[in-house]
Write a protein that holds these residues in place. Structure first.
Motif, PDB file in Angstrom:
ATOM      1  N   ASP A  93       6.997  23.819  -6.918  1.00 35.47           N
ATOM      2  CA  ASP A  93       6.137  22.992  -7.035  1.00 35.47           C
ATOM      3  C   ASP A  93       6.538  22.151  -8.231  1.00 35.47           C
ATOM      4  O   ASP A  93       5.380  21.370  -9.024  1.00 35.47           O
ATOM      5  CB  ASP A  93       4.828  23.589  -7.246  1.00 35.47           C
ATOM      6  N   PHE A 140       7.428  24.920 -13.009  1.00 31.90           N
ATOM      7  CA  PHE A 140       8.192  26.029 -14.051  1.00 31.90           C
ATOM      8  C   PHE A 140       9.851  25.884 -13.613  1.00 31.90           C
ATOM      9  O   PHE A 140      10.223  25.471 -12.705  1.00 31.90           O
ATOM     10  CB  PHE A 140       7.825  27.312 -13.389  1.00 31.90           C
ATOM     11  N   GLN A 179       2.303  23.585 -19.789  1.00 25.52           N
ATOM     12  CA  GLN A 179       1.960  24.309 -20.915  1.00 25.52           C
ATOM     13  C   GLN A 179       3.362  24.491 -21.615  1.00 25.52           C
ATOM     14  O   GLN A 179       3.853  25.449 -21.459  1.00 25.52           O
ATOM     15  CB  GLN A 179       1.123  25.344 -21.012  1.00 25.52           C
ATOM     16  N   TRP A 203       3.796  28.060 -23.016  1.00 22.41           N
ATOM     17  CA  TRP A 203       3.718  29.358 -22.434  1.00 22.41           C
ATOM     18  C   TRP A 203       5.077  29.646 -22.209  1.00 22.41           C
ATOM     19  O   TRP A 203       6.111  28.811 -22.055  1.00 22.41           O
ATOM     20  CB  TRP A 203       3.116  28.597 -21.069  1.00 22.41           C
ATOM     21  N   HIS A 204       5.194  31.030 -22.332  1.00 17.51           N
ATOM     22  CA  HIS A 204       6.472  31.440 -22.282  1.00 17.51           C
ATOM     23  C   HIS A 204       6.454  32.692 -21.455  1.00 17.51           C
ATOM     24  O   HIS A 204       5.498  33.394 -21.210  1.00 17.51           O
ATOM     25  CB  HIS A 204       7.260  31.649 -23.495  1.00 17.51           C
ATOM     26  N   ARG A 225       6.019  31.316  -7.396  1.00 13.73           N
ATOM     27  CA  ARG A 225       5.351  32.239  -8.403  1.00 13.73           C
ATOM     28  C   ARG A 225       5.978  33.662  -8.517  1.00 13.73           C
ATOM     29  O   ARG A 225       5.465  34.438  -9.090  1.00 13.73           O
ATOM     30  CB  ARG A 225       3.922  32.566  -7.854  1.00 13.73           C
TER      31      ARG A 225
END
Lengths: 435, 520
Positions: free
Chosen positions: A59, A62, A80, A83-84, A104
């Protein structure tokens, strides 16, 4: 054709996002995300180790960066930036890492193929899959991302496990009738799984989604067998390329061979067109050879090339492989169908400078492209019947049913950088070439 | 023969014939010269015959000679001569007869001899010919024998070669089989070894896994005493460190793994398979129906081709087949309607294919027949056409020739005239005269026209004058008429109105008075 500026990347890590908006490149520790159209840097991330493998999630939200030496996988978010996520496989090591189709889950294959760990970014759940098989292509996802087929080996027997990607539920687990499974691939309509054996035995098996054996095909025995397999986008044909320099086409109704394409050294087929690349070096006078000229103007060393049509019968240059070595350079190593099912491009390893294009409607040879250097990589346009190939020089070659053209990729400096692989992007009508 | 009386000095009987011929030679008349020549050619007359002749008969031994001759003649079957008693001399008639008969004999003998000689020659040549052919045939036979032996030799060698090749082939086959068996045995051996190594490898992997797990457990146990959060920092065990969990890609919440879930997955899988099969079946059905339609069209077309209109039926055998085809065609068309109803029926399918095959065969035979006919007719026509076209050709040619002739004549005439025209006459006077003539003629014409023109002009003028006069007169008359009218109206009005003494208003406006008068 317009070319963008050249920008650096290492390890051939340059990928366009699936939605075509961003371009991610890795330079050593850094991950650079650019906007595709303007090539402005959007994000910049730093990883803990030089990145070995980088992949976009389906998507485009990521990006995963795998560092095999340290057994680390880092995931970055585009939405974001702060974000990690870090996945550490520990001392068990890491051999490969990939996304699941839903974007995911991350599947890590540990060293020595001990297990495949499925890490979830949504939940804390971790799944382990034991005894995965280390082979050419042991894992394949269906085109719609619903199912995953994994090859396993227990007690010297091959098994295939079909998982539901939703919750990693094991749907089917059945024994495969191969001696030593070399690869598996789902058909584009997600209902048939093609499983082929090691090159020591010519055998290709077709299993339906629920694990039933639909058919098995074997062309001959004793000689070296299957080298490459490709499904046609409509799932109508299965092309099997083997070490005997032939491609056999199986049809999806009877799973029997409908035709075989040969790659002879002399082409006598009158309907085929043989394009031969002819290079012209510009003639240089001695007064032009000043240092200034050499450093600034690299057109001195650039060669113009164009295609000429050779009269039939035409000879294709053949390089005899060394019979004493394993994995001899003979046979069909690469197959690719065009997006509209009409064409098939094949490459025969003992004719490395030639690329063969077949017409699937007439089931006959359409064109042969003979290059001056071995063909490194070729890829079809996802929208129209256009083939792009590169041979390791500064040119990109395009073939379409209308004809052939060679395009110079402008690069700075004297060294001719060689494109190693090509990537065709669907929405943007562009071709990313990286060297 | 003839040795029972040998007169003295009798010559050799073998010379008899020669004597006789010499006799004949002596008393030969000139008309027999040619015969004599022929006789000469057949027989060589000895020169001594004359002298011998004189030795045979003398005056003394006439009777003995006669007796001897009689003897000889009797032995030959002829009548003898008798000695006349009166003068002891022979009568000429029987002697001549005898002579004649002897001559006849002689001739016959000669002829026979001649024939024999010719026969002999023929035989000789035949013999020669036969000898030659015999030699030739012998040579040929020798030659063929040699060839035969050569061929035999060659065949023998080839047979030998074949044998050696077959042996070689057999040995190669055996070798191939041997190699195959070696390969298969080696393959099994390798498989066995590979399996063994694989098992070892799996054992090692298991061990490694176990060790790593143990290590991790140990570390976990150790670190469990430590802070909970530090577990995540240990890099010896595999762990994930994530700042916050991400939502699922489809936005839904995760579901628990239950039996229902499994059943749902199964169901979904089967549904996917079924839908794929259904789409495939649909496409195949469509393709099938399309092909069936095409076949039916083809069949109809073939029927119509095979059954053309009645008048143009060519030959007898074709006729029969056509009639048959027509009748069958009608049947077929009737069938096709039935076929459309039972499309998927096995029998209908078979029927369709069988009928197509039948029609196709008929069409093929028809085409072949037509081809042969066409070639025949073409040959005939070509000849007929030639003749026809030749006739036409001839006629055309004739016509064209005549036309050509006419045109030529015409052109010739024109040319002559033109030449006459262009060619200047000898004297200039005549030319000038001629020119004058032409101009004179023109002048005359023009004069005539002028005259006419002038005349017309005059006439026109006259008329115009008349017209103007007439117009003037007309004007005058009109005026007079108007005056008269006015006077008449005045009187009328005066007569009409009761006011007889009132004359003045009526005079000024006769019109208005009238109108007043009309409406009282």
């Amino acid at each position: 054709m317009n070319f963008s500026e050249v920008f650096k990347q290492s390890n051939q890590l340059c990928k366009v996002s699936p939605d075509g908006k961003y371009l991610a490149t890795c330079v050593q520790y850094r991950l650079v995300v650019r906007d595709f159209n303007s090539l402005q840097i959007v994000h910049l991330y730093t990883c803990l180790d030089p990145v070995m493998h980088m992949e976009w999630s389906s998507d485009s939200l990521f990006i995963l960066c795998a560092m095999y030496k340290r057994g680390l996988v880092q995931v970055w978010s585009l939405e974001q930036p702060d974000w990690h996520c870090k996945i550490d496989e520990g001392s068990i090591g890491l051999v490969s890492s990939r996304w699941s189709p839903d974007g995911r889950h991350i599947l890590n294959t540990t060293e020595f193929n001990l297990r495949v760990t499925v890490w979830s970014l949504c939940t804390k759940a971790v799944s382990y899959i034991k005894y995965p098989k280390a082979c050419q292509k042991g894992v394949d996802f269906t085109a719609d991302g619903r199912y995953m087929a994994l090859a396993e080996r227990r007690e010297c027997k091959d098994y295939i496990s079909v998982f539901v990607c939703d919750d990693w539920h094991l749907l089917r687990h059945f024994e495969s009738e191969t001696q030593d499974l070399a690869g598996l691939e789902w058909s584009p309509n997600c209902c048939v799984l093609a499983v082929w054996d090691n090159c020591l035995e010519y055998k290709i098996l077709l299993y339906s989604l629920d694990g039933r054996l639909l058919s098995s095909y074997s062309a001959y025995e004793w000689s070296l067998g299957i080298k490459s397999v490709a499904w046609s986008p409509s799932s109508q044909f299965l092309a099997v390329g083997s070490y005997d320099e032939k491609v056999r086409i199986l049809n999806h109704i009877t799973w029997k061979k409908i035709t075989e394409f040969e790659h002879p050294a002399t082409i006598i087929n009158t309907k085929a067109v043989v394009f031969k690349e002819v290079e012209k070096r510009p003639v240089v006078g001695s007064e032009d050879l000043s240092i200034h000229q050499l450093t600034v103007d690299n057109s001195l060393f650039s060669t113009q090339s164009k295609y000429e049509i050779t009269q039939l019968p035409a000879q294709v240059p053949v390089i005899k492989p060394d019979p004493d070595r394993a994995n001899p350079k003979i046979g069909i190593s690469a197959l690719a169908f065009s997006a509209d099912n009409r064409f098939l491009a094949t490459k025969n390893d003992n004719m490395p400078q030639s690329l063969w294009v077949w017409d699937m409607q007439r089931l006959s040879l359409l064109a042969v492209l003979e290059q001056t250097a071995p063909v490194r990589c070729f890829v079809w346009d996802p929208r129209r019947p256009r083939l792009a190939l590169c041979t390791g020089n500064t040119k990109v070659y395009l073939w379409s049913p209308a004809g052939c053209v060679s395009v110079n990729v402008p690069v700075e400096g004297m060294d001719p950088v060689s494109p190693h692989s090509l990537f065709q992007d669907c929405p943007a009508y562009s071709l990313a070439v990286w060297c | 023969m003839g040795d029972w009386w040998t007169p003295t000095m009798m010559p050799d009987p073998s010379l008899d014939t020669k004597e006789l011929s010499s006799i004949s030679g002596i008393s030969m008349s000139p008309s027999r010269q040619n015969l004599h020549h022929s006789l000469h050619s057949t027989m060589a007359l000895p020169k001594t015959s004359y002298s011998v002749l004189s030795a045979f008969c003398t005056e003394e031994n006439i009777s003995q000679c006669i007796a001897y001759i009689n003897q000889e003649v009797c032995s030959l079957g002829l009548t003898g001569v008798s000695l006349e008693s009166k003068s002891g001399s022979l009568s000429a008639v029987p002697v001549l007869n005898l002579l004649y008969e002897v001559l006849q004999l002689q001739r016959r003998a000669q002829r026979a001899l001649h024939e024999l000689e010719t026969q002999q020659l023929k035989n000789g040549s035949d013999l020669e010919h036969l000898q030659h052919s015999n030699c030739r045939l012998k040579d040929q036979l020798e030659h063929t024998r040699r060839d035969n032996s050569g061929l035999h030799e060659g065949e023998r060698q080839l047979q030998l070669k074949i044998k050696t090749l077959q042996n070689w082939l057999k040995s190669e086959k055996e070798e191939v089989q041997k190699l195959q068996s070696i390969i298969s045995s080696r393959a099994t051996q390798y498989n066995h070894d590979t399996k063994r190594k694989e098992r070892e490898c799996t054992k090692l992997k298991e061990r490694l896994n176990q060790l790593l797990m143990d290590k991790r457990d140990k570390k976990l146990c150790e670190s469990f005493q430590m802070s909970y959060f530090c577990i995540l920092c240990l890099h010896l065990c595999s762990a994930i460190e994530i700042s916050n969990h991400v939502g699922r890609s489809d936005g839904k919440r995760g579901l628990w793994k239950t039996g229902k879930m499994e059943a749902r997955h199964e169901g979904e899988m089967y549904r996917a398979l079924l839908s794929d099969y259904e789409t495939r079946q649909r496409s195949l059905m469509m393709e099938n129906s399309e092909l069936k339609k095409v076949l039916q069209h083809m069949k109809k077309d073939m029927i119509t081709i095979l059954s053309p209109k009645k008048p143009c039926i060519k030959t007898e055998p074709a006729n029969d087949s056509l009639e048959q085809a027509v009748s069958e065609g009608e049947e077929e068309i009737g069938d096709s309607s039935r076929e459309t109803l039972e499309q998927s029926c096995e029998q209908a399918r078979e029927q369709l294919t069988n009928s197509i095959r039948l029609q196709w065969r008929k069409l093929k035979s028809h085409m072949e027949r037509l081809d042969s006919q066409a070639s025949l007719v073409a040959c005939q026509e070509r000849e007929g056409e030639e003749m026809m076209s030749r006739k036409e050709h001839e006629e055309e040619m004739q016509r064209m020739r005549m036309e050509l002739q006419q045109c030529k004549e015409f052109i010739h005439m024109q040319q002559q005239l033109l030449q006459q025209q262009l060619s200047s006459p000898c004297d200039e006077e005549t030319a000038a005269l001629l020119n004058d003539c032409y101009t004179l003629e023109e002048k005359e014409r023009l004069k005539e026209e002028w005259r006419l023109f002038n005349e017309q002009k005059r006439n026109f003028e006259q008329e115009r004058k008349n017209f103007t006069e007439a117009a003037i007169r007309l004007g005058h008359e009109r005026k007079a008429f108007e005056e008269d009218r006015a006077a008449w109206l005045k009187t009328q009005f005066l007569n009409m109105t009761p006011f007889v003494d009132r004359k003045r208003p009526a005079l000024s406006e006769p019109h208005s008075a009238l109108s007043v008068g009309e409406c009282p």
